[in-house]
Every structure is written in C-alpha cells, then in structure tokens.
Scaffold this motif. Structure first.
Motif, short mmCIF file in Angstrom:
data_model
loop_
_atom_site.label_atom_id
_atom_site.label_comp_id
_atom_site.label_asym_id
_atom_site.label_seq_id
_atom_site.Cartn_x
_atom_site.Cartn_y
_atom_site.Cartn_z
N ALA A 191 -30.94 16.09 7.88
CA ALA A 191 -31.48 14.72 7.82
C ALA A 191 -32.27 14.57 6.53
N LEU A 192 -31.56 14.56 5.42
CA LEU A 192 -32.19 14.54 4.10
C LEU A 192 -33.03 13.28 3.87
N TYR A 193 -32.49 12.12 4.23
CA TYR A 193 -33.20 10.86 4.02
C TYR A 193 -34.55 10.86 4.76
N ALA A 194 -34.57 11.41 5.96
CA ALA A 194 -35.81 11.45 6.74
C ALA A 194 -36.91 12.19 5.99
N CYS A 195 -36.56 13.23 5.26
CA CYS A 195 -37.56 13.99 4.51
C CYS A 195 -38.09 13.20 3.31
N PHE A 196 -37.30 12.25 2.82
CA PHE A 196 -37.79 11.40 1.73
C PHE A 196 -38.77 10.36 2.25
N VAL A 197 -38.46 9.74 3.38
CA VAL A 197 -39.31 8.66 3.89
C VAL A 197 -40.48 9.19 4.72
N ASN A 198 -40.38 10.42 5.20
CA ASN A 198 -41.44 11.04 6.00
C ASN A 198 -41.56 12.50 5.55
N PRO A 199 -42.07 12.71 4.33
CA PRO A 199 -42.07 14.07 3.78
C PRO A 199 -42.91 15.03 4.60
N PRO A 200 -42.42 16.25 4.78
CA PRO A 200 -43.14 17.23 5.59
C PRO A 200 -44.46 17.67 4.94
N TYR A 201 -44.64 17.40 3.64
CA TYR A 201 -45.85 17.85 2.94
C TYR A 201 -46.91 16.75 2.90
N HIS A 202 -46.65 15.56 3.38
CA HIS A 202 -47.56 14.42 3.46
C HIS A 202 -48.56 14.37 2.30
N PRO A 223 -19.39 25.51 3.84
CA PRO A 223 -18.69 24.22 3.92
C PRO A 223 -19.31 23.33 5.00
N LEU A 224 -19.42 22.04 4.70
CA LEU A 224 -19.96 21.08 5.65
C LEU A 224 -18.82 20.24 6.22
N SER A 225 -18.96 19.91 7.49
CA SER A 225 -17.99 19.01 8.12
C SER A 225 -18.25 17.59 7.64
N ARG A 226 -17.34 16.68 7.93
CA ARG A 226 -17.54 15.27 7.57
C ARG A 226 -18.81 14.72 8.23
N ASP A 227 -19.05 15.10 9.48
CA ASP A 227 -20.26 14.64 10.17
C ASP A 227 -21.52 15.17 9.50
N GLU A 228 -21.50 16.41 9.05
CA GLU A 228 -22.67 16.97 8.38
C GLU A 228 -22.92 16.27 7.04
N VAL A 229 -21.88 15.95 6.31
CA VAL A 229 -22.03 15.21 5.05
C VAL A 229 -22.58 13.82 5.36
N ARG A 230 -22.05 13.20 6.39
CA ARG A 230 -22.53 11.87 6.81
C ARG A 230 -24.02 11.94 7.16
N ASN A 231 -24.44 12.99 7.85
CA ASN A 231 -25.86 13.16 8.18
C ASN A 231 -26.72 13.24 6.92
N LEU A 232 -26.23 13.90 5.89
CA LEU A 232 -26.98 14.01 4.64
C LEU A 232 -27.25 12.65 4.01
N THR A 233 -26.32 11.74 4.16
CA THR A 233 -26.43 10.44 3.51
C THR A 233 -26.89 9.33 4.45
N SER A 234 -27.11 9.65 5.71
CA SER A 234 -27.50 8.65 6.69
C SER A 234 -28.94 8.21 6.49
N THR A 235 -29.17 6.92 6.52
CA THR A 235 -30.53 6.38 6.45
C THR A 235 -31.06 6.06 7.84
N ASP A 236 -30.31 6.42 8.87
CA ASP A 236 -30.74 6.20 10.26
C ASP A 236 -31.54 7.38 10.81
N LYS A 237 -31.43 8.50 10.16
CA LYS A 237 -32.11 9.71 10.65
C LYS A 237 -33.58 9.66 10.26
N THR A 238 -34.48 9.78 11.23
CA THR A 238 -35.92 9.71 10.93
C THR A 238 -36.66 10.98 11.31
N ASP A 239 -36.00 11.90 12.00
CA ASP A 239 -36.63 13.16 12.40
C ASP A 239 -36.40 14.20 11.32
N ILE A 240 -37.48 14.63 10.65
CA ILE A 240 -37.32 15.59 9.54
C ILE A 240 -36.83 16.95 10.01
#
Length: 124
Positions: free
Chosen positions: A111-122, A89-106
């Motif tokens: 920080a799901l969005y960060a992995c889309f905009v800065n994929p670890p596989y480059h 189970p995820l807390s509300r904050d953890e769910v919010r982190n999944l959908t946040s577009t402010d997170k940039t550190d993969i």
C-alpha cells in the motif's frame, strides 16, 4: 540495458516531494530495448538508485562542510547487500495495490500510496 529517464515532470515531482519533507527517493529507468525483465535488470536498477543516493548524499556533505564547524564531518556511506537482493515478480493485483489511492492502511501489503498520505514517521 537500462537508462535513466530524467524528464521535467520527474524532476518537478522530486523537488515537490523534497520540499514537503518526503524521504522517499526514486529513479525512473527505461529499458534500452524490448527485453523481458530479469533479475539482472533489477540489480542494474538498484545500482542506479544507489548512484543517485550517493550523489545526493555527497552534495549534502559538500554543503555541510562549507560551515567550518562541520569541516571534519565524515563522508556519507550508503551501502546495501546487492548480492543478496532478490527480484520478486508481482502479480497484477500486487502492482495494482502499489498504484491504488484507495489503500489507507500503511501496514497493508504494497500500500505505497497510504505511506505517502499517512507516513509511518509522522512529521512534527
């Protein structure tokens, strides 16, 4: 328990992601009735995802083997240990982190969005 939801917007997003070279695969599911999410529901979702991945992999294989030089290429196998999958189970904050577009550190947790905009596989 769960049914696959395949709306035009989901199909369109999947096509755009594939065209962009995104390797993230997903399936959208909806509960058939108002029930509380339980571990059995999560296992069902994993089964649905596995089925989608296998369909896509078999389509890829079928297209590949049309070329005579790949006619003996083995069929793909995608497996995981479903018996050891644990729904967490995820807390509300953890769910919010999944959908946040402010997170940039993969490497930041969830920080799901960060992995889309800065994929670890480059891509090259």
């Amino acid at each position: 328990m769960l049914k696959v939801v395949e709306k035009e917007s989901t199909a369109s997003l999947r096509k755009r992601m594939d065209s962009a070279g995104c390797v993230f695969k997903f399936v959208v599911l909806s509960p058939e009735s108002e029930i509380e999410a339980a571990e059995s529901m999560h296992r069902h979702a994993l089964i649905e995802l596995h089925e989608l991945l296998m369909i896509e992999a078999m389509e890829w294989h079928e297209n590949l083997t049309k070329d005579p030089k790949y006619k003996d290429h083995p069929e793909p196998l995608i497996s995981w240990d479903l018996d050891n999958a644990i729904a967490t189970p995820l807390s509300r904050d953890e769910v919010r982190n999944l959908t946040s577009t402010d997170k940039t550190d993969i490497f930041e947790r969830l920080a799901l969005y960060a992995c889309f905009v800065n994929p670890p596989y480059h891509s090259v």
